[in-house]
Scaffold this motif. Structure first.
Motif, PDB file in Angstrom:
ATOM      1  N   TYR A  45       1.694   2.580 -22.777  1.00 44.43           N
ATOM      2  CA  TYR A  45       1.239   1.639 -23.802  1.00 44.43           C
ATOM      3  C   TYR A  45       1.608   0.209 -23.381  1.00 44.43           C
ATOM      4  O   TYR A  45       0.806  -0.713 -23.484  1.00 44.43           O
ATOM      5  CB  TYR A  45       1.891   1.998 -25.137  1.00 44.43           C
ATOM      6  CG  TYR A  45       1.438   1.145 -26.303  1.00 44.43           C
ATOM      7  CD1 TYR A  45       0.135   1.224 -26.783  1.00 44.43           C
ATOM      8  CD2 TYR A  45       2.314   0.264 -26.923  1.00 44.43           C
ATOM      9  CE1 TYR A  45      -0.293   0.446 -27.846  1.00 44.43           C
ATOM     10  CE2 TYR A  45       1.900  -0.517 -27.989  1.00 44.43           C
ATOM     11  CZ  TYR A  45       0.599  -0.418 -28.442  1.00 44.43           C
ATOM     12  OH  TYR A  45       0.193  -1.192 -29.496  1.00 44.43           O
ATOM     13  N   THR A  46       2.846   0.060 -22.897  1.00 44.48           N
ATOM     14  CA  THR A  46       3.302  -1.260 -22.448  1.00 44.48           C
ATOM     15  C   THR A  46       2.468  -1.740 -21.253  1.00 44.48           C
ATOM     16  O   THR A  46       2.065  -2.899 -21.194  1.00 44.48           O
ATOM     17  CB  THR A  46       4.788  -1.186 -22.030  1.00 44.48           C
ATOM     18  OG1 THR A  46       5.499  -0.560 -23.081  1.00 44.48           O
ATOM     19  CG2 THR A  46       5.368  -2.560 -21.805  1.00 44.48           C
ATOM     20  N   ARG A  49       7.497  -1.933 -10.256  1.00 45.95           N
ATOM     21  CA  ARG A  49       7.667  -1.455 -11.627  1.00 45.95           C
ATOM     22  C   ARG A  49       7.132  -0.025 -11.778  1.00 45.95           C
ATOM     23  O   ARG A  49       7.749   0.817 -12.431  1.00 45.95           O
ATOM     24  CB  ARG A  49       6.933  -2.390 -12.594  1.00 45.95           C
ATOM     25  CG  ARG A  49       7.256  -2.083 -14.042  1.00 45.95           C
ATOM     26  CD  ARG A  49       6.813  -3.168 -14.964  1.00 45.95           C
ATOM     27  NE  ARG A  49       5.365  -3.320 -14.945  1.00 45.95           N
ATOM     28  CZ  ARG A  49       4.683  -3.891 -15.927  1.00 45.95           C
ATOM     29  NH1 ARG A  49       5.309  -4.366 -16.976  1.00 45.95           N
ATOM     30  NH2 ARG A  49       3.377  -3.998 -15.872  1.00 45.95           N
ATOM     31  N   GLY A  91      -2.291   4.307 -25.282  1.00 43.23           N
ATOM     32  CA  GLY A  91      -2.788   3.167 -24.516  1.00 43.23           C
ATOM     33  C   GLY A  91      -4.309   3.090 -24.567  1.00 43.23           C
ATOM     34  O   GLY A  91      -4.884   2.012 -24.736  1.00 43.23           O
ATOM     35  N   LYS A 126      -5.436   1.796 -27.873  1.00 40.58           N
ATOM     36  CA  LYS A 126      -5.260   0.345 -27.957  1.00 40.58           C
ATOM     37  C   LYS A 126      -6.342  -0.369 -27.144  1.00 40.58           C
ATOM     38  O   LYS A 126      -6.932  -1.359 -27.606  1.00 40.58           O
ATOM     39  CB  LYS A 126      -3.866  -0.028 -27.430  1.00 40.58           C
ATOM     40  CG  LYS A 126      -3.535  -1.500 -27.467  1.00 40.58           C
ATOM     41  CD  LYS A 126      -3.361  -1.995 -28.879  1.00 40.58           C
ATOM     42  CE  LYS A 126      -3.060  -3.495 -28.911  1.00 40.58           C
ATOM     43  NZ  LYS A 126      -3.046  -4.001 -30.289  1.00 40.58           N
ATOM     44  N   LEU A 134      -0.726  -2.873 -22.650  1.00 41.41           N
ATOM     45  CA  LEU A 134      -0.609  -4.170 -23.330  1.00 41.41           C
ATOM     46  C   LEU A 134      -0.591  -5.314 -22.316  1.00 41.41           C
ATOM     47  O   LEU A 134      -1.182  -6.364 -22.552  1.00 41.41           O
ATOM     48  CB  LEU A 134       0.671  -4.217 -24.160  1.00 41.41           C
ATOM     49  CG  LEU A 134       0.669  -3.454 -25.490  1.00 41.41           C
ATOM     50  CD1 LEU A 134       1.954  -3.724 -26.243  1.00 41.41           C
ATOM     51  CD2 LEU A 134      -0.526  -3.834 -26.349  1.00 41.41           C
ATOM     52  N   ASP A 135       0.089  -5.066 -21.196  1.00 43.23           N
ATOM     53  CA  ASP A 135       0.136  -6.090 -20.141  1.00 43.23           C
ATOM     54  C   ASP A 135      -1.262  -6.412 -19.605  1.00 43.23           C
ATOM     55  O   ASP A 135      -1.503  -7.497 -19.102  1.00 43.23           O
ATOM     56  CB  ASP A 135       1.012  -5.616 -18.965  1.00 43.23           C
ATOM     57  CG  ASP A 135       2.484  -5.619 -19.327  1.00 43.23           C
ATOM     58  OD1 ASP A 135       2.810  -6.156 -20.402  1.00 43.23           O
ATOM     59  OD2 ASP A 135       3.289  -5.080 -18.554  1.00 43.23           O
ATOM     60  N   LEU A 144       5.078   5.346 -24.292  1.00 40.79           N
ATOM     61  CA  LEU A 144       5.513   3.960 -24.492  1.00 40.79           C
ATOM     62  C   LEU A 144       5.329   3.137 -23.223  1.00 40.79           C
ATOM     63  O   LEU A 144       4.891   1.988 -23.277  1.00 40.79           O
ATOM     64  CB  LEU A 144       6.983   3.924 -24.931  1.00 40.79           C
ATOM     65  CG  LEU A 144       7.223   4.331 -26.390  1.00 40.79           C
ATOM     66  CD1 LEU A 144       8.710   4.388 -26.682  1.00 40.79           C
ATOM     67  CD2 LEU A 144       6.537   3.360 -27.341  1.00 40.79           C
ATOM     68  N   ILE A 145       5.657   3.748 -22.078  1.00 41.79           N
ATOM     69  CA  ILE A 145       5.498   3.029 -20.810  1.00 41.79           C
ATOM     70  C   ILE A 145       4.018   2.710 -20.565  1.00 41.79           C
ATOM     71  O   ILE A 145       3.649   1.584 -20.244  1.00 41.79           O
ATOM     72  CB  ILE A 145       6.078   3.861 -19.642  1.00 41.79           C
ATOM     73  CG1 ILE A 145       7.610   3.902 -19.751  1.00 41.79           C
ATOM     74  CG2 ILE A 145       5.659   3.285 -18.302  1.00 41.79           C
ATOM     75  CD1 ILE A 145       8.253   4.923 -18.850  1.00 41.79           C
ATOM     76  N   THR A 158       9.295   3.270 -12.767  1.00 39.87           N
ATOM     77  CA  THR A 158       8.875   4.100 -13.906  1.00 39.87           C
ATOM     78  C   THR A 158       8.719   5.552 -13.468  1.00 39.87           C
ATOM     79  O   THR A 158       9.160   6.467 -14.167  1.00 39.87           O
ATOM     80  CB  THR A 158       7.539   3.571 -14.465  1.00 39.87           C
ATOM     81  OG1 THR A 158       7.688   2.192 -14.755  1.00 39.87           O
ATOM     82  CG2 THR A 158       7.150   4.297 -15.738  1.00 39.87           C
TER      83      THR A 158
END
Lengths: 238, 403
Positions: B307-308, B14, B389, B392, B311-312, B304-305, B18
């Protein structure tokens, strides 16, 4: 072997109360809880769901401060009501170990790294941290799985690694929340016996929240919680 | 132990995908810079290589690169008489589009003032400069014409005697160098029917005037070749380029010529400025805006990447906090991944760009300055994009572990 009551206290809580919400939505999750656990003692916290066990545990774990009451860990006053008296994160780093229902191992670290990271957080140099982590895995009987990622470990092995991680910094108190809930009875008992071993051999106070009535004989003392009230339970015969 | 590296190793596929995505975006940013640089460089090639100190153009105009400029070709003789002028040459340049081997071929026809200028200043990759006054051409490689190949332009056939590389107009069309006379012949070429109609019209116009009545010879000439009519001069040229002698004062020479009422004079710097800030200004600004937009889009996508990705890991971050991990450790985990993602993206952009850009129809000129600039931009957008990120992660409570 039950530690003498004169032993150093791992934790003392005084009149701990936790209230969620306010006004019409106010819920008293815990009221005037008092508890003393000495080093080397392993106790069980029993009670039905919603009785306030996890609230008490997280308050003692310094991650969910009480509304009122005091907490003293290893002789150091740490919370006066919701007000921290020390740097809670640093205090957790040095003095507390956690084990949960799920092992909560970090999925991208292998078994030894999961233990090692707890030591490195505490500024132990990487090489020493790895050596100590391997010793702990060996002590808990999972050294042969040291290089496996959590996905490749069984539930019991994961919990052993989680216990090793909790022990890494030689905390004065280990808090375990339903650590055997995801395990079969045999493995569940093994883990409970492990806590007893850790408490007695390493001198840490261990508090275990559990529903499991079959392993109560491993505990030095039991407490029961119901409707937010904590009371002393039966002293196990074992 | 480096947590960022461990996480990347665990999610290598991944992360690699990316990085490739970010790399492609950054390659477009780099490409936009390259197109911009290439456009400027292309626009300035002729002005720089031709070596003229002054450009003499039609009065009131800004020269052949900005608008139509027409000056009589014999102006060059007048200019040669100005003290300090070493040489004066006609300048003819225009674009044509012709069919060649079944495909449209667009080229910029550039006139060389034969015999003084044979195109010796043009850097050749094959062949030779022009060797005769007519029917030879030097062609840029981008036109796809081989040495010795013949091409019909107007009524004449031209042979490629020299091949050059990177000589294109500001519009990106390859340049074909002909003698000035040939370039004009191509420019003013008319079909046989158009010539016949023009001759008939000339006769008709002359008949309607008294001079046509009293001078029958005029009607006869009017119906013949244009060159046979003294009143019709040689076609005009776009400009005259002037070189000033070493030691002569350029400003004085320019002032002398500027005093003439029929012409305007521009310096080489003036022409360059005119090209960059005049002719290609809108394209330049448009590309600049696209570049800014792409950088913003890259930042948003990276944010966004990241941040995702954060989040993971939110549960793991909560666990680290529960164990007492310092904020610096958690910030480091995200920031290092952001910087590595940016660095890999930059490397991929650089590598892929070097492979793909030469295949673009227009020149993409990637300079060291632009590469360094992009590297700085990548560092900045990596840091900026990690902030979401980090924000968060720092807000996560340790008791999130329990959920």
């Amino acid at each position: 072997m039950t530690p003498p009551s004169t032993a150093l206290p791992a934790i003392e809580v005084f009149d701990l109360t936790k209230i969620y919400g306010s006004g019409n939505t106010e819920v008293v999750a815990m009221k005037d809880a008092n508890l003393r656990v000495v080093k080397g003692e392993v106790i069980a916290l029993l009670g039905p769901s919603g009785a306030g066990k996890s609230t008490l545990l997280t308050a003692m774990g310094l991650i969910n401060p009480p509304t009122s009451g005091r907490i003293v860990i290893g002789g150091v006053p740490v919370l006066d009501g919701p007000r921290p008296l020390v740097d809670l994160r640093a205090f957790r780093r040095h003095q507390l170990g956690f084990v949960f229902q799920k092992a909560n191992l970090i999925p991208f670290l292998n078994a030894v790294q999961n233990v090692q990271v707890a030591l490195e957080i505490n500024d132990v140099p990487p090489r020493s941290a790895r050596k100590r982590a391997m010793e702990l895995l060996d002590y808990l009987g999972v050294a042969d799985r040291a290089n496996n990622l959590p996905d490749a470990l069984s539930g019991g092995q994961q919990q052993r690694v989680a216990v090793a991680r909790a022990l890494a910094n030689e905390p004065s108190l280990i808090l375990a929340d339903e650590p055997t809930a995801a395990l079969d009875s045999h493995r569940g008992r093994q883990v409970m016996e492990l806590f007893r071993k850790v408490a007695h051999e390493r001198g840490a106070g261990v508090i275990v929240v559990t529903h499991d009535q079959r392993s109560l004989d491993v505990f030095d003392q039991t407490y029961e919680m119901e409707d937010g009230q904590l009371r002393t339970g039966q002293t196990p015969a074992g | 132990m480096n947590l960022a590296a461990q996480d990347i190793r665990h999610n290598l596929g991944r992360f690699a995908l990316t990085a490739v995505g970010i790399g492609l975006l950054l390659m477009i940013v780099l490409g936009m810079s390259g197109i911009y640089r290439g456009m400027i460089d292309d626009a300035l090639i002729v002005v720089n290589r031709i070596g003229a100190d002054l450009w003499v153009v039609q009065r009131g105009t800004r020269g052949p690169f900005a608008e139509i400029s027409r000056v009589p070709a014999n102006l060059e003789h007048r200019l040669r008489a100005v003290p300090g002028v070493v040489s004066a040459r006609t300048f003819v340049s225009h674009s044509v589009q012709r069919e060649h081997q079944g495909k449209p071929l667009r080229m910029n026809v550039h006139g060389l003032a034969w015999p003084e200028d044979k195109g010796a200043w043009v850097t050749l990759t094959a062949g030779r400069p022009l060797g005769q006054g007519h029917y030879e051409m030097i062609a840029d490689a981008s036109l796809g014409l081989a040495l010795g190949e013949k091409m019909v332009l107007g009524k004449d056939t031209y042979t490629v005697v020299g091949v050059t590389k990177g000589m294109v107009s500001s519009g990106g069309d390859g340049i074909a160098f002909l003698t000035t006379q040939d370039a004009q012949a191509v420019q003013f070429d008319l079909s046989g029917e158009a010539i016949r109609l023009e001759r008939a019209a000339r006769v008709q116009r002359a008949v309607e005037q008294d001079i046509g009545q009293v001078q029958p010879l005029l009607l006869e000439r009017g119906g013949g070749l244009s060159s046979g009519i003294p009143a019709l001069a040689r076609p005009m040229v776009s400009a005259i380029t002037v070189r000033v002698a070493d030691g002569a004062d350029l400003a004085t020479v320019a002032a002398t010529i500027a005093g003439w009422p029929d012409v305007s004079v521009h310096t080489r710097d003036g022409q360059e400025e005119l090209l960059v800030y005049g002719m290609i200004d809108k394209a330049r600004r448009q590309i600049g805006l696209f570049r800014v937009l792409l950088i913003i889009i890259s930042t948003i996508i990276m944010a966004l990447i990241l941040y995702t990705l954060t989040l993971d890991k939110i549960h793991d971050i909560a666990m680290l906090k529960l164990m007492g991990a310092r904020n610096s450790m958690i910030v480091g985990l995200i920031m290092q991944q952001a910087l590595l993602l940016g660095a890999l993206g930059f490397g991929i952009a650089w590598y892929l760009g070097g492979w793909i850009f030469p295949k673009f129809p227009r020149r993409v000129l990637v300079t060291t300055e632009d590469l360094l600039g992009l590297a700085v931009v990548v560092v900045i957008i990596s840091i900026l994009s990690s902030l979401l990120g980090i924000w968060k992660a720092l807000r996560v409570e340790p008791n999130k572990v329990l959920s």
